[in-house]
Design a protein around this motif. Structure first.
Motif, short mmCIF file in Angstrom:
data_model
loop_
_atom_site.label_atom_id
_atom_site.label_comp_id
_atom_site.label_asym_id
_atom_site.label_seq_id
_atom_site.Cartn_x
_atom_site.Cartn_y
_atom_site.Cartn_z
N VAL A 1 16.03 -35.26 -46.19
CA VAL A 1 16.02 -33.88 -45.31
C VAL A 1 16.49 -33.08 -46.14
O VAL A 1 16.01 -31.77 -45.68
N ALA A 2 17.58 -32.99 -47.20
CA ALA A 2 17.59 -31.87 -48.05
C ALA A 2 16.43 -31.42 -48.83
O ALA A 2 16.13 -30.17 -48.97
N VAL A 3 15.57 -32.32 -49.37
CA VAL A 3 14.56 -31.91 -50.06
C VAL A 3 13.35 -31.34 -49.29
O VAL A 3 12.59 -30.43 -49.41
N PHE A 4 12.97 -32.46 -48.05
CA PHE A 4 11.68 -31.82 -47.35
C PHE A 4 12.07 -31.12 -46.17
O PHE A 4 11.13 -30.88 -45.16
N GLY A 5 13.49 -30.66 -45.89
CA GLY A 5 13.62 -30.01 -44.77
C GLY A 5 14.12 -28.46 -44.76
O GLY A 5 14.74 -27.68 -44.01
N ARG A 6 13.49 -28.07 -46.09
CA ARG A 6 13.71 -26.49 -46.34
C ARG A 6 12.74 -25.67 -45.43
O ARG A 6 13.06 -24.48 -45.28
N ASN A 7 11.99 -26.19 -44.55
CA ASN A 7 11.18 -25.46 -43.77
C ASN A 7 11.99 -25.20 -42.31
O ASN A 7 11.88 -24.46 -41.48
N LEU A 8 13.01 -25.96 -42.14
CA LEU A 8 13.78 -26.14 -40.83
C LEU A 8 14.61 -24.65 -40.94
O LEU A 8 14.98 -24.11 -41.85
N PRO A 9 15.14 -24.21 -39.68
CA PRO A 9 16.05 -22.98 -39.78
C PRO A 9 17.18 -23.46 -40.61
O PRO A 9 17.94 -24.87 -40.32
N PRO A 10 17.90 -22.52 -41.14
CA PRO A 10 18.94 -22.92 -42.29
C PRO A 10 20.18 -23.39 -41.47
O PRO A 10 20.78 -24.49 -41.74
N SER A 11 20.51 -22.89 -40.23
CA SER A 11 21.61 -23.59 -39.53
C SER A 11 21.48 -24.83 -38.90
O SER A 11 22.23 -25.93 -39.11
N LEU A 12 20.25 -24.99 -38.56
CA LEU A 12 19.76 -26.57 -37.85
C LEU A 12 19.81 -27.30 -39.19
O LEU A 12 20.61 -28.55 -39.17
N ARG A 13 19.45 -27.07 -40.47
CA ARG A 13 19.31 -28.04 -41.68
C ARG A 13 20.97 -28.28 -42.06
O ARG A 13 21.19 -29.41 -42.14
N ALA A 14 21.66 -27.26 -42.03
CA ALA A 14 23.04 -27.19 -42.33
C ALA A 14 23.66 -28.18 -41.65
O ALA A 14 24.61 -29.10 -42.02
N ASN A 15 23.61 -28.24 -40.19
CA ASN A 15 24.15 -29.05 -39.13
C ASN A 15 23.74 -30.55 -39.21
O ASN A 15 24.59 -31.29 -39.37
N VAL A 16 22.55 -30.63 -39.57
CA VAL A 16 22.05 -31.92 -39.86
C VAL A 16 22.45 -32.77 -40.87
O VAL A 16 23.08 -33.89 -40.81
N LEU A 17 22.69 -32.05 -42.07
CA LEU A 17 23.13 -32.61 -43.19
C LEU A 17 24.61 -32.59 -43.27
O LEU A 17 25.16 -33.80 -43.64
N SER A 18 25.43 -32.13 -42.37
CA SER A 18 26.75 -32.09 -42.05
C SER A 18 27.11 -33.31 -41.44
O SER A 18 28.02 -34.15 -41.59
N VAL A 19 26.35 -33.71 -40.30
CA VAL A 19 26.55 -34.88 -39.40
C VAL A 19 26.10 -36.02 -40.25
O VAL A 19 26.52 -37.17 -40.42
N GLN A 20 25.16 -35.88 -41.07
CA GLN A 20 24.75 -37.00 -41.95
C GLN A 20 26.13 -37.36 -43.26
O GLN A 20 26.35 -38.64 -43.44
N GLY A 21 26.45 -36.20 -43.55
CA GLY A 21 27.83 -36.46 -44.23
C GLY A 21 29.19 -37.06 -43.52
O GLY A 21 29.82 -37.73 -44.42
N MET A 22 29.05 -36.66 -42.36
CA MET A 22 29.97 -37.36 -41.76
C MET A 22 29.83 -38.98 -41.60
O MET A 22 30.95 -39.50 -41.76
N VAL A 23 28.76 -39.30 -41.20
CA VAL A 23 28.26 -40.61 -40.96
C VAL A 23 28.62 -41.24 -42.40
O VAL A 23 29.10 -42.68 -42.55
N GLY A 24 27.97 -40.63 -43.52
CA GLY A 24 28.09 -40.94 -44.97
C GLY A 24 29.73 -41.17 -45.14
O GLY A 24 30.25 -42.30 -46.04
N THR A 25 30.58 -40.40 -44.79
CA THR A 25 31.96 -40.28 -45.48
C THR A 25 32.64 -41.56 -44.53
O THR A 25 33.47 -42.19 -45.17
#
Length: 659
Positions: A110-134
């Motif tokens: 997501v971090a590498v291939f999601g750079r075309n996403l709106p910045p806030s959406l990409r940030a929130n997606v990575l944040s939720v992924q980080g929560m699951v990973g934590t």
């Protein structure tokens, strides 16, 4: 020292997961571009750290480092190298590390291939992924650490479970986890959209490729697990409705519904609320499957762990993510618009029917799986819900869905013409009807069920091809024009047809083997003969052999075909693995076309050797159909329209010229 480095890498990965969970989310709230972009390098770094930890554990297995508790419990110096490597995830701790490895892999994607996403959406997606990973890194470090030391180190290991010493272990868990964990991205997109309070057709377009990828991998994982159990357990079956088998089937059914619902949302801006809910439920069912396998509530050949402490921890994870996401959904649902309207007879309507039946099938499997556990928890009484229940509830739901599948692509968006769609499908119907009559008259007059099932499979195959035939203008245009139109069709059109045809192949295989297989159980002595499906087996001998870490009694049969021609031999064996003193049965299988002759031996008695033989017509179509479905999924994934933000060749050339 190597082990400590692996453990330290996991601790650092946990720290980065916390940063990934908190900082991008805060950046989205504060509208800070710098904070939002923190998630991208952190996700990649977290993946690399978990990969380093995983490589450390693999090194411990390959070098037979029995100072590591996990290696000592699940390996042996005499184990073949392949099974030393696959043994890394052939246990609870190692498989959870693989689970997190794949989770961080998807976060990095997501971090590498999601750079075309709106910045806030990409940030929130990575944040939720980080929560699951934590959550899962905490689970590993506090309850399932694969790097625990043994002092002093034992001289020899306990060996891997013999049932897992098979090539199937190299393929089944990784494929299954790529599906299970892959749905976490769809879940993160749904949670991110709910956090922002904005869901539109573009969101569906962004989530579709991730869902398609996870669905394709899960399809392959389930099929590989089915075939592995079929040939390794020596029981001759391919599906037992085991609770853990059901745990993988449920997210597949929900993911299939999500995939079709996302299409409606992307094309017509409809089913928005339902699609988001499906994204949440699909990954939630993956988490439920993880809980069932690792909580100790089930006793199954598939179950990894029986420690209640781990079960409580995973249950807490379920409550946080499932409960939290559903609470967020309930909070935002009233502010979400339902989307566009459409006529019941339309492509949208066919996909809604698809969703309704798939959701009902999922609920049926869920109830049948969890009901015995609930009864046991409330009354301490053990009950069993097995194949009869699922066959009587699941199959009657699935058949109407399969009949309706070819109609969907033939209907127009918004308002369709059912009669015109039926006319275009007339050739497919005629072929399937001819197949039904042919099976009844020339194969098995007594098996109406087999004939109808095979006919349904052909209906799915040729009904799927009908869409391509009409879009290419076959029979109405010149060959050159047809070829040109075929070249111009999007890959997703071919992918959809291939995936639906794969379902047809699987239906044919299921119909043939469940209604027309021949089974024979007998006691044999050398030179005795048994026949199955027209093939004759003469018991030649039973020989004692020695493997790298097992002893084996191997029964050899001379095989003769229906025409009397010698076909070589077929062998089945009983093995005893030295370290665990555990017996296994190795089935003998010979494949003829898509059919198989399957032989399994039992215990020796005073009267002779117990031999169980099956003739299984067209059985391999069950798994070849799944392979075709998987290929269809990846073929659709190659469609440029699903690679969001990738310009067409023409646009790319113009941009390069301007640059």
């Amino acid at each position: 020292m190597t082990v400590e480095l692996g453990h330290f890498a996991l601790v650092l990965a946990l720290a980065l997961s916390i940063v990934q969970a908190v900082v991008p989310l805060a950046g989205a709230r504060l509208e800070s571009t710098q904070l939002m972009r923190v998630g991208e390098p952190v996700a990649v770094a977290g993946f690399l750290l978990v990969a380093a930890a995983f490589a450390t554990l693999v090194h411990g297995y390959v070098t037979s480092d029995f100072s590591i508790l996990n290696v000592w419990e699940n390996s042996h110096s005499a184990q073949p190298l392949l099974y030393k490597i696959t043994g890394t995830w052939g246990n609870h701790e190692g498989s959870m590390l693989l689970w997190v490895q794949i989770l961080t892999f998807f976060s990095a994607l997501v971090a590498v291939f999601g750079r075309n996403l709106p910045p806030s959406l990409r940030a929130n997606v990575l944040s939720v992924q980080g929560m699951v990973g934590t959550a899962f890194l905490l689970f590993i470090l506090f309850t399932s650490n694969p790097f625990t030391r043994l002092v002093p180190a034992p001289f020899e290991g306990k060996d891997l479970n013999p049932l897992l010493q098979d090539i199937g272990l190299a393929l089944h868990p990784p494929l299954l986890y790529l599906g299970y964990v892959g749905f976490s991205v769809a879940f993160s997109f749904a949670a991110a959209a709910l956090i922002e309070g904005r869901i539109d057709a573009a969101w569906a377009r962004w989530v579709r490729p991730w869902t398609l990828m996870a669905w394709a991998f899960l399809t392959g994982g389930i099929a590989m697990g089915s075939y592995w159990a079929y040939y390794e357990l020596g029981w001759g079956g391919f599906w037992f409705w085991d609770p853990v088998e059901n745990a993988s089937l449920m997210p597949w059914l929900a993911g299939t519904a999500l995939l079709h619902s996302a299409i409606v949302m992307e094309k017509r801006s409809a089913l928005k609320i339902w699609t988001v809910l499906l994204a949440i439920l699909t990954f939630s069912l993956s988490l439920v499957g993880t809980f069932l396998v690792r909580s100790g509530v089930l006793t199954s050949v598939h179950a990894f762990a029986t420690d209640p402490t781990r079960g409580v921890f995973i249950l807490a994870i379920l409550m946080i993510f499932i409960g939290g996401s559903l609470a967020l959904f309930a909070l935002r649902a009233s502010s979400l618009t339902a989307g566009g309207l459409f006529h019941p007879i339309s492509r949208e309507g066919s996909l809604v029917l698809n969703n309704l039946i798939l959701s009902t099938c999922t609920a049926t499997v869920l109830v049948g799986t969890l009901y015995p556990l609930l009864i046991e928890a409330l009354t301490a009484e053990k009950i069993s819900v097995g194949a009869p229940f699922f066959n009587l509830t699941f199959i009657p739901l699935a058949i109407p869905l399969l009949i309706a599948v070819p109609f969907g692509p033939q209907l127009a968006w918004k308002r369709g013409d059912l009669l015109a769609a039926a006319q275009r499908l007339f050739a497919a119907f005629a072929i399937s009807a001819a197949v039904i009559i042919g099976v009844l008259f020339f194969v098995d007059r007594a098996s109406t069920v087999a004939a109808l099932g095979i006919g349904l499979g052909f209906w799915l195959i040729f009904g799927s091809l009908t869409d391509i035939v009409f879009k290419a203008g076959v029979g109405k245009a010149s060959p050159g024009v047809v070829f040109s139109r075929l070249k111009g069709l999007p890959l997703s059109v071919f992918g959809t047809a291939v995936a639906h045809a794969g379902i047809g192949l699987t239906v044919i295989g299921l119909s043939c083997v469940t209604t027309m297989q021949v089974e024979c159980i007998t006691v044999m002595k050398p030179n005795d003969v048994v026949e199955a499906g027209g093939y004759t087996m003469r018991f030649r001998e039973i020989a004692a052999l020695k493997g790298p870490n097992f002893g084996e009694d191997r029964a050899v049969f001379d095989l003769t075909g229906p025409d009397g021609r010698r076909l070589g031999e077929i062998a089945s064996s009983k093995r005893i693995y030295t370290a665990r003193a555990m017996p296994t049965t190795e089935a003998g299988i010979r494949t003829f076309g898509f059919s198989q002759l399957y032989v399994s031996i039992g215990d020796a008695t005073e009267s002779g050797l117990v031999v169980h033989a099956w003739w299984k017509p067209q059985v391999t179509l069950i798994w070849w159909g799944a392979v075709v479905m998987m290929f269809g999924g990846f073929l659709s994934l190659c469609d440029r329209r699903l690679r969001v933000g990738v310009p067409t060749r023409r646009k790319a050339a113009l941009q390069a010229a301007k640059g």
